[in-house]
Design a protein around this motif. Structure first.
Motif, PDB file in Angstrom:
ATOM      1  N   PRO A  15       0.841  -1.202   0.000  1.00  0.00           N
ATOM      2  CA  PRO A  15       0.000   0.000   0.000  1.00  0.00           C
ATOM      3  C   PRO A  15       0.872   1.247   0.000  1.00  0.00           C
ATOM      4  CG  PRO A  15       0.169  -0.875   2.211  1.00  0.00           C
ATOM      5  CD  PRO A  15       0.878  -1.856   1.307  1.00  0.00           C
ATOM      6  N   ASP A  16       0.256   2.388  -0.263  1.00  0.00           N
ATOM      7  CA  ASP A  16       0.965   3.637  -0.033  1.00  0.00           C
ATOM      8  C   ASP A  16       0.742   4.031   1.429  1.00  0.00           C
ATOM      9  OD1 ASP A  16      -1.593   4.860   0.110  1.00  0.00           O
ATOM     10  OD2 ASP A  16      -1.447   5.673  -1.911  1.00  0.00           O
ATOM     11  N   ARG A  17       1.425   5.064   1.870  1.00  0.00           N
ATOM     12  CA  ARG A  17       1.347   5.475   3.287  1.00  0.00           C
ATOM     13  C   ARG A  17      -0.092   5.777   3.720  1.00  0.00           C
ATOM     14  NH1 ARG A  17       5.457   6.931   6.329  1.00  0.00           N
ATOM     15  NH2 ARG A  17       6.736   7.358   4.508  1.00  0.00           N
ATOM     16  N   ALA A  18      -0.837   6.489   2.880  1.00  0.00           N
ATOM     17  CA  ALA A  18      -2.211   6.863   3.235  1.00  0.00           C
ATOM     18  C   ALA A  18      -3.085   5.621   3.404  1.00  0.00           C
ATOM     19  CB  ALA A  18      -2.801   7.789   2.173  1.00  0.00           C
ATOM     20  N   ALA A  19      -2.959   4.657   2.514  1.00  0.00           N
ATOM     21  CA  ALA A  19      -3.766   3.431   2.608  1.00  0.00           C
ATOM     22  C   ALA A  19      -3.395   2.622   3.850  1.00  0.00           C
ATOM     23  CB  ALA A  19      -3.603   2.585   1.343  1.00  0.00           C
ATOM     24  N   LEU A  20      -2.110   2.566   4.160  1.00  0.00           N
ATOM     25  CA  LEU A  20      -1.655   1.829   5.348  1.00  0.00           C
ATOM     26  C   LEU A  20      -2.206   2.468   6.619  1.00  0.00           C
ATOM     27  CD1 LEU A  20       0.087  -0.272   6.817  1.00  0.00           C
ATOM     28  CD2 LEU A  20       2.038   1.303   6.539  1.00  0.00           C
ATOM     29  N   GLU A  21      -2.017   3.763   6.745  1.00  0.00           N
ATOM     30  CA  GLU A  21      -2.495   4.454   7.944  1.00  0.00           C
ATOM     31  C   GLU A  21      -4.010   4.414   8.042  1.00  0.00           C
ATOM     32  OE1 GLU A  21      -0.617   8.315   7.817  1.00  0.00           O
ATOM     33  OE2 GLU A  21       1.288   7.499   8.565  1.00  0.00           O
ATOM     34  N   SER A  22      -4.695   4.565   6.928  1.00  0.00           N
ATOM     35  CA  SER A  22      -6.153   4.519   6.904  1.00  0.00           C
ATOM     36  C   SER A  22      -6.677   3.146   7.312  1.00  0.00           C
ATOM     37  CB  SER A  22      -6.650   4.880   5.503  1.00  0.00           C
ATOM     38  OG  SER A  22      -8.047   4.750   5.429  1.00  0.00           O
ATOM     39  N   ALA A  23      -6.048   2.081   6.822  1.00  0.00           N
ATOM     40  CA  ALA A  23      -6.488   0.724   7.167  1.00  0.00           C
ATOM     41  C   ALA A  23      -6.385   0.483   8.667  1.00  0.00           C
ATOM     42  CB  ALA A  23      -5.663  -0.313   6.401  1.00  0.00           C
ATOM     43  N   LEU A  24      -5.300   0.919   9.272  1.00  0.00           N
ATOM     44  CA  LEU A  24      -5.128   0.732  10.714  1.00  0.00           C
ATOM     45  C   LEU A  24      -6.098   1.611  11.505  1.00  0.00           C
ATOM     46  CD1 LEU A  24      -1.270   0.442  10.681  1.00  0.00           C
ATOM     47  CD2 LEU A  24      -2.828  -1.317  11.535  1.00  0.00           C
ATOM     48  N   ALA A  26      -9.033   2.768  10.512  1.00  0.00           N
ATOM     49  CA  ALA A  26     -10.386   2.231  10.339  1.00  0.00           C
ATOM     50  C   ALA A  26     -10.608   0.974  11.166  1.00  0.00           C
ATOM     51  CB  ALA A  26     -10.650   1.937   8.859  1.00  0.00           C
ATOM     52  N   ALA A  27      -9.535   0.264  11.464  1.00  0.00           N
ATOM     53  CA  ALA A  27      -9.631  -0.961  12.269  1.00  0.00           C
ATOM     54  C   ALA A  27      -9.611  -0.666  13.767  1.00  0.00           C
ATOM     55  CB  ALA A  27      -8.492  -1.915  11.905  1.00  0.00           C
ATOM     56  N   GLY A  28      -9.467   0.620  14.141  1.00  0.00           N
ATOM     57  CA  GLY A  28      -9.543   0.995  15.555  1.00  0.00           C
ATOM     58  C   GLY A  28      -8.261   1.494  16.175  1.00  0.00           C
ATOM     59  N   ALA A  29      -7.191   1.648  15.392  1.00  0.00           N
ATOM     60  CA  ALA A  29      -5.938   2.168  15.943  1.00  0.00           C
ATOM     61  C   ALA A  29      -6.038   3.675  16.132  1.00  0.00           C
ATOM     62  CB  ALA A  29      -4.786   1.829  15.007  1.00  0.00           C
ATOM     63  N   ARG A  30      -5.316   4.157  17.137  1.00  0.00           N
ATOM     64  CA  ARG A  30      -5.241   5.590  17.416  1.00  0.00           C
ATOM     65  C   ARG A  30      -3.798   6.053  17.243  1.00  0.00           C
ATOM     66  NH1 ARG A  30      -7.546   2.923  21.395  1.00  0.00           N
ATOM     67  NH2 ARG A  30      -5.818   3.241  22.835  1.00  0.00           N
ATOM     68  N   GLY A  31      -3.637   7.326  16.862  1.00  0.00           N
ATOM     69  CA  GLY A  31      -2.290   7.888  16.755  1.00  0.00           C
ATOM     70  C   GLY A  31      -1.415   7.163  15.754  1.00  0.00           C
ATOM     71  N   VAL A  32      -1.989   6.746  14.648  1.00  0.00           N
ATOM     72  CA  VAL A  32      -1.256   5.953  13.653  1.00  0.00           C
ATOM     73  C   VAL A  32      -0.198   6.805  12.973  1.00  0.00           C
ATOM     74  CG1 VAL A  32      -1.463   4.592  11.543  1.00  0.00           C
ATOM     75  CG2 VAL A  32      -3.265   4.492  13.277  1.00  0.00           C
ATOM     76  N   LYS A  33       1.031   6.322  12.976  1.00  0.00           N
ATOM     77  CA  LYS A  33       2.115   7.020  12.297  1.00  0.00           C
ATOM     78  C   LYS A  33       3.006   5.993  11.609  1.00  0.00           C
ATOM     79  CE  LYS A  33       5.972  10.111  12.781  1.00  0.00           C
ATOM     80  NZ  LYS A  33       7.058  10.524  13.616  1.00  0.00           N
ATOM     81  N   SER A  34       2.942   5.982  10.275  1.00  0.00           N
ATOM     82  CA  SER A  34       3.841   5.139   9.498  1.00  0.00           C
ATOM     83  C   SER A  34       5.233   5.722   9.622  1.00  0.00           C
ATOM     84  CB  SER A  34       3.392   5.086   8.042  1.00  0.00           C
ATOM     85  OG  SER A  34       4.315   4.355   7.286  1.00  0.00           O
TER      86      SER A  34
END
Length: 175
Positions: A15-24, A26-34
């Motif tokens: 994935p690209d960075r946006a898709a990776l961070e968005s997937a996490l 949307a799955a319930g992660a907070r403060g996501v930072k690739s």
């Protein structure tokens, strides 16, 4: 945090960075930072394993990404860094100090430090799901602790350098 295997953000099959961070997220992660482009992600969640499992579905749909992901807590990394496990194991041939993450598989029974047959990987410490290694590089080929751990355990593994781990812990406000 999660360490994805064979992820290279924005490249085919990843994935690209946006898709990776968005997937996490949307799955319930907070403060996501690739962190960097190698599939290292800092996040918080009540159920980190569940978040990563749920995000895997979105990553497969978005980019066809199906590789393993190893979830670890910051406390483990801080503990390892505080113990200075590489002290006394380096020499003039040292190329990188590494952390190799894996889940399950066959038990590794080695007398440490252990050196592979090619003399380009030394495993200096083993913890549950983590091998700490020193690698050497002859000409253009560096040793691969990932390959060694996968061969020994029969399960996927992924490796990060000491520098990456140090920067990750610092980015989390603990280093």
């Amino acid at each position: 945090m999660v360490f994805y295997r064979s992820m290279n953000l924005g490249h085919p099959g990843s994935p690209d960075r946006a898709a990776l961070e968005s997937a996490l997220s949307a799955a319930g992660a907070r403060g996501v930072k690739s962190f960097q482009t190698n599939g290292t992600v800092l996040f918080e969640a009540n159920d980190p394993l569940g978040v990563v499992a749920e995000a895997a579905k979105a990553l497969q749909a978005a980019a066809g990404y199906t590789e393993a992901a190893m979830v670890r807590g910051l406390d483990l990394l801080v503990d390892v860094l505080d113990s200075d496990p590489f002290d006394g194991h380096e020499d003039s041939r040292t190329y990188r100090k590494t952390f190799t993450f894996f889940d399950g598989g066959r038990s590794i029974e080695l007398k440490l430090p252990w050196t592979n047959a090619k003399d380009d990987v030394d495993i200096v410490e083993l913890r549950e799901g983590l091998a700490l290694s020193i690698i050497r590089k002859e000409k253009s080929n560096a040793g691969s602790p990932t390959a060694e751990i996968e061969r020994m355990t029969g399960v996927p593994a992924t490796t990060r350098t000491l520098g990456t781990i140090e920067r990750l812990v610092k980015a989390a406000g603990l280093g």
